[in-house]
Scaffold this motif. Structure first.
Motif, short mmCIF file in Angstrom:
data_model
loop_
_atom_site.label_atom_id
_atom_site.label_comp_id
_atom_site.label_asym_id
_atom_site.label_seq_id
_atom_site.Cartn_x
_atom_site.Cartn_y
_atom_site.Cartn_z
N GLU A 214 0.41 -55.75 -65.22
CA GLU A 214 -0.53 -55.92 -66.33
C GLU A 214 -0.08 -57.04 -67.26
OE1 GLU A 214 -3.52 -54.64 -66.60
OE2 GLU A 214 -3.11 -53.78 -64.64
N LYS A 215 1.22 -57.16 -67.47
CA LYS A 215 1.72 -58.23 -68.33
C LYS A 215 1.47 -59.59 -67.70
CE LYS A 215 5.76 -59.75 -70.95
NZ LYS A 215 7.17 -59.46 -71.32
N MET A 218 -2.17 -60.44 -67.98
CA MET A 218 -2.53 -60.87 -69.33
C MET A 218 -2.21 -62.35 -69.52
SD MET A 218 -1.28 -61.78 -72.55
CE MET A 218 0.43 -61.30 -72.39
N ARG A 221 -4.72 -64.42 -67.64
CA ARG A 221 -6.01 -64.49 -68.33
C ARG A 221 -5.95 -65.47 -69.50
NH1 ARG A 221 -5.97 -58.81 -67.40
NH2 ARG A 221 -5.19 -58.46 -69.51
N MET A 222 -4.81 -65.50 -70.18
CA MET A 222 -4.63 -66.46 -71.26
C MET A 222 -4.70 -67.89 -70.73
SD MET A 222 -1.27 -67.37 -73.47
CE MET A 222 -0.76 -68.34 -72.04
N SER A 247 -2.26 -64.24 -77.67
CA SER A 247 -1.04 -63.55 -77.23
C SER A 247 -0.28 -62.91 -78.38
CB SER A 247 -0.13 -64.55 -76.51
OG SER A 247 0.25 -65.59 -77.39
N HIS A 250 1.31 -59.43 -78.14
CA HIS A 250 2.43 -59.28 -77.24
C HIS A 250 3.71 -59.90 -77.80
CE1 HIS A 250 0.25 -57.65 -73.80
NE2 HIS A 250 -0.75 -58.38 -74.23
#
Length: 276
Positions: A214-215, A218, A221-222, A247, A250
Motif C-alpha cells: 500500500e505504501k 501510494m 499514485r503520487m 504526501s 505520510h
C-alpha cells in the motif's frame, strides 16, 4: 535491517519462553519434536499443494524484504519530477534524457520517458495505472501465501492433537501407561505450536507485506499525479507544492521544532529556488 520486525519476533518468543519457565515445573516438556514436525511439515506441504512452485519461489525471495528497512524517498521523486518540469519548460529535453539513467525509481523513469516521448496523457495514465494494478495484484498474491499458511498451521496443530489423543486413548487399555503422558503432550503441544506460528510469524508477515504494498502504491499514485502535471507543462513550483501536499500525511512535518524546523524550511526554499 528492520529492527521492529526482528524485535517483535524476538520479544514474542522471549515472552513465551519466560511464561513457560515461570509457570512450568518442568519446562522441557514444551519441547516436542514430533509435534513441531507435524505442524511445520504439514503447513509447508499443504502450501506446496496450494500454490505453484514458481509462485512460491518468488514469495521466498520477497520474504527478505520483511526484515529490511525499505525506506522510499518521496522527496527525491518529487525533486526529479520538478526538475524534469523545469528542463522541459526550458526546452532542454536532452538533459532530461541524460538524467533518466540516474533515476533510481523505474516507475518514475518510465513515466518521465513517456512524457518526453510526447505520449498522449490519457495513454500515459492508462499505462501507469495498469502497472500499479499489476504490482498490487502480484504483491497481494505473495502476502496471500502467508495468510494461507497462518490458517494451515493451527489446522495441522489440531491434526496433531487428534493423533495424540488417539494414541493416548489406545494406550489406556494397554500395559504401558508411561506413553499416555507422552501422547498427551504431543496432543496439546501441536495445537500450541500451530497457534504460535500462525499469530507470531505467518500472519504478521502477511500484514507487513500488505502495508508495504500500500505504501508503494501510494508513491506510485503520487508519481502519476506528478506525471499528469508534467505532461500539462505546469510550473515546477506548482508541481512540487502539490505533490508535497499529496504526501504530507505520510511525512509528519509537525515533528520538526526549533532549529530543525528552520533547517527544513531553508532546504525547502533552496529546492524551490532551483525550480526557476
Amino acid at each position: 535491517m528492520d529492527l521492529s520486525t526482528i524485535a517483535g519476533i524476538l520479544a514474542g518468543i522471549g515472552l513465551i519462553i519466560l511464561s513457560v519457565f515461570l509457570s512450568s515445573v518442568q519446562p522441557d516438556v514444551y519441547i516436542n519434536l514430533p509435534g513441531l514436525l507435524i505442524v511445520v511439515g504439514g503447513t509447508f506441504a499443504a502450501t506446496l499443494v496450494s500454490f505453484p512452485a514458481q509462485e512460491l519461489g518468488k514469495v521466498w525471495r520477497v520474504l527478505g524484504n520483511v526484515f529490511r528497512n525499505n525506506e522510499y524517498s518521496i522527496s527525491d521523486d518529487i525533486s526529479e519530477i520538478a526538475n524534469a518540469a523545469r528542463l522541459r519548460r526550458h526546452g532542454d529535453l536532452a538533459r532530461i534524457e541524460d538524467q533518466l539513467s540516474r533515476i533510481g525509481n523505474p516507475f518514475l523513469r518510465t513515466a518521465i520517458q513517456l512524457v518526453i516521448d510526447n505520449t498522449p496523457t490519457e495513454e500515459i495514465v492508462n499505462i501507469l495505472q495498469w502497472r500499479i494494478k499489476r504490482l498490487r495484484e502480484q504483491e497481494r498474491a505473495e502476502a496471500h501465501v502467508f495468510h494461507v499458511m497462518s490458517v494451515y498451521a493451527p489446522a495441522f496443530g489440531m491434526f496433531g492433537t487428534l493423533v495424540g489423543m488417539v494414541n493416548m486413548l489406545f494406550g489406556i487399555s494397554g500395559p504401558d501407561m508411561l506413553n499416555i503422558g507422552h501422547n498427551m503432550a504431543v496432543a496439546l503441544m501441536t495445537t500450541l505450536y500451530g497457534v504460535i506460528l500462525s499469530n507470531l510469524i505467518f500472519k504478521p508477515i502477511a500484514i507487513k507485506l500488505e502495508r508495504r504494498t500500500e505504501k508503494r502504491a501510494m508513491i506510485m499514485r503520487m508519481i502519476v499525479e506528478g506525471t499528469i502535471m508534467l505532461a500539462g507543462n505546469r510550473s515546477p513550483v506548482f508541481i512540487r507544492e502539490t505533490l508535497s501536499s499529496f504526501s504530507a500525511h505520510h511525512d509528519d512535518e509537525l515533528r520538526s521544532t526549533g532549529s530543525s524546523s528552520g533547517k527544513a524550511s531553508a532546504t525547502q526554499r533552496s529546492s524551490m529556488a532551483d525550480d526557476f
